[in-house]
Design a protein around this motif. Structure first.
Motif, PDB file in Angstrom:
ATOM      1  N   CYS A   9     -27.599  76.418 -68.373  1.00  0.00           N
ATOM      2  CA  CYS A   9     -27.564  74.958 -68.429  1.00  0.00           C
ATOM      3  C   CYS A   9     -27.068  74.418 -67.093  1.00  0.00           C
ATOM      4  CB  CYS A   9     -26.644  74.473 -69.553  1.00  0.00           C
ATOM      5  SG  CYS A   9     -26.543  72.663 -69.649  1.00  0.00           S
ATOM      6  N   TYR A  10     -27.804  73.478 -66.562  1.00  0.00           N
ATOM      7  CA  TYR A  10     -27.432  72.816 -65.310  1.00  0.00           C
ATOM      8  C   TYR A  10     -27.285  71.325 -65.586  1.00  0.00           C
ATOM      9  CZ  TYR A  10     -29.246  77.243 -63.566  1.00  0.00           C
ATOM     10  OH  TYR A  10     -29.475  78.578 -63.362  1.00  0.00           O
ATOM     11  N   ARG A  11     -26.189  70.741 -65.090  1.00  0.00           N
ATOM     12  CA  ARG A  11     -25.904  69.331 -65.349  1.00  0.00           C
ATOM     13  C   ARG A  11     -25.499  68.626 -64.065  1.00  0.00           C
ATOM     14  NH1 ARG A  11     -23.230  71.596 -70.053  1.00  0.00           N
ATOM     15  NH2 ARG A  11     -24.209  70.830 -71.978  1.00  0.00           N
ATOM     16  N   LEU A  49     -31.238  71.543 -59.123  1.00  0.00           N
ATOM     17  CA  LEU A  49     -31.327  70.353 -59.967  1.00  0.00           C
ATOM     18  C   LEU A  49     -31.077  69.091 -59.153  1.00  0.00           C
ATOM     19  CD1 LEU A  49     -31.581  69.121 -62.815  1.00  0.00           C
ATOM     20  CD2 LEU A  49     -29.120  69.455 -63.079  1.00  0.00           C
ATOM     21  N   ARG A  50     -30.070  69.125 -58.292  1.00  0.00           N
ATOM     22  CA  ARG A  50     -29.792  67.954 -57.448  1.00  0.00           C
ATOM     23  C   ARG A  50     -30.959  67.644 -56.519  1.00  0.00           C
ATOM     24  NH1 ARG A  50     -24.624  70.366 -57.436  1.00  0.00           N
ATOM     25  NH2 ARG A  50     -25.034  71.418 -55.445  1.00  0.00           N
ATOM     26  N   GLN A  51     -31.586  68.685 -55.988  1.00  0.00           N
ATOM     27  CA  GLN A  51     -32.721  68.475 -55.109  1.00  0.00           C
ATOM     28  C   GLN A  51     -33.884  67.825 -55.851  1.00  0.00           C
ATOM     29  OE1 GLN A  51     -32.902  68.944 -51.765  1.00  0.00           O
ATOM     30  NE2 GLN A  51     -30.723  69.416 -51.873  1.00  0.00           N
ATOM     31  N   VAL A  57     -25.969  82.356 -59.571  1.00  0.00           N
ATOM     32  CA  VAL A  57     -27.033  81.801 -60.409  1.00  0.00           C
ATOM     33  C   VAL A  57     -26.717  80.354 -60.772  1.00  0.00           C
ATOM     34  CG1 VAL A  57     -28.220  81.999 -62.623  1.00  0.00           C
ATOM     35  CG2 VAL A  57     -27.660  84.060 -61.317  1.00  0.00           C
ATOM     36  N   GLN A  58     -25.459  80.088 -61.140  1.00  0.00           N
ATOM     37  CA  GLN A  58     -25.084  78.732 -61.559  1.00  0.00           C
ATOM     38  C   GLN A  58     -25.111  77.763 -60.382  1.00  0.00           C
ATOM     39  OE1 GLN A  58     -24.399  77.969 -64.847  1.00  0.00           O
ATOM     40  NE2 GLN A  58     -24.403  75.812 -64.241  1.00  0.00           N
ATOM     41  N   SER A  59     -24.513  78.129 -59.262  1.00  0.00           N
ATOM     42  CA  SER A  59     -24.445  77.204 -58.129  1.00  0.00           C
ATOM     43  C   SER A  59     -25.821  76.946 -57.542  1.00  0.00           C
ATOM     44  CB  SER A  59     -23.507  77.756 -57.053  1.00  0.00           C
ATOM     45  OG  SER A  59     -23.986  78.987 -56.540  1.00  0.00           O
ATOM     46  N   SER A  60     -26.660  77.975 -57.502  1.00  0.00           N
ATOM     47  CA  SER A  60     -28.002  77.806 -56.971  1.00  0.00           C
ATOM     48  C   SER A  60     -28.830  76.912 -57.881  1.00  0.00           C
ATOM     49  CB  SER A  60     -28.680  79.171 -56.810  1.00  0.00           C
ATOM     50  OG  SER A  60     -29.965  79.031 -56.257  1.00  0.00           O
TER      51      SER A  60
END
Length: 215
Positions: free
Chosen positions: A28-30, A180-182, A172-175
């Motif tokens: 999950c990415y937020r 997502l921000r990009q 994996v999480q930071s990438s």
């Protein structure tokens, strides 16, 4: 303490399969974002334009593919994005709710309403709000100035290939968060500029210069 414009929508968002999955491949990415558009017009004219989303949304979303989902909904294919050699072409459903006291909300349409097979690959929680804020006279060529302030809470659940599990969790999480921000920067900036330009062109007004995004 202030409350985000989008916080109420989060509590009622429908849960999809990946959101409650215990599969270790599901990540999950937020992220949260906020920015504004300058409109050289009175709030009533801006509101009238935003209310007729069946025109401007399709024009401004191009070249992204847009399909209809009922009177207020749209199916939007965002384009291809990838990370670690894993590529996805997200398709999301968005519903543009009628304004309430100058606030417009955009919420997720559950995938089962338009493409159920997507639920096994990824799930998107999109909760946005736009608020009209009238500024002092004399700013917008004698027509007034309205700032359209928007906020977005975005969550993406995605089932990654098992091989990615061999990489460090923090990487994996930071990438994924960076990716997502990009994606949001690219899409939101494009939409913000195009809506601003389309509004002024539609009403025969000079468009303010593009502002630097706040994120």
């Amino acid at each position: 303490m202030t409350t985000s414009l989008t916080s109420a929508a989060l509590d009622t968002d429908l849960l999809g399969p990946l959101r409650s999955s215990r599969d270790p491949r599901v990540r999950c990415y937020r992220s949260q974002f906020a920015d504004l558009m300058e409109m050289w017009a009175e709030p009533a004219l801006v509101a009238s334009y935003l209310d007729r989303h069946e025109g401007w949304f399709r024009r401004c979303a191009a070249p992204m593919q847009v399909g209809g989902l009922g009177p207020n909904g749209y199916q939007l294919t965002l384009g291809k994005f990838g990370n670690f050699g894993f590529e996805v072409e997200p398709t999301i459903g968005l519903e543009l709710l009628p304004q309430s006291q100058g606030v417009y909300r955009i919420v997720t349409v559950p995938a089962e309403r338009f493409q159920p097979s997507l639920q096994e690959l990824y799930d998107v929680g999109f909760n946005a709000a736009l608020r009209l804020d009238q500024q002092a006279e004399g700013e917008g060529q004698g027509r007034g100035l309205t700032l359209v302030r928007w906020e977005l809470d975005l969550s993406v659940w995605i089932r990654l290939p098992a091989v990615i599990g061999l990489l460090p969790e923090s990487l994996v999480q930071s990438s994924g968060d960076h990716l997502l921000r990009q994606i949001v920067r690219q899409i939101s900036r494009r939409l913000t500029w195009k809506v601003q330009e389309d509004f002024h062109a539609t009403h025969g007004l000079d468009c303010p210069p593009r502002r630097r995004a706040q994120f």
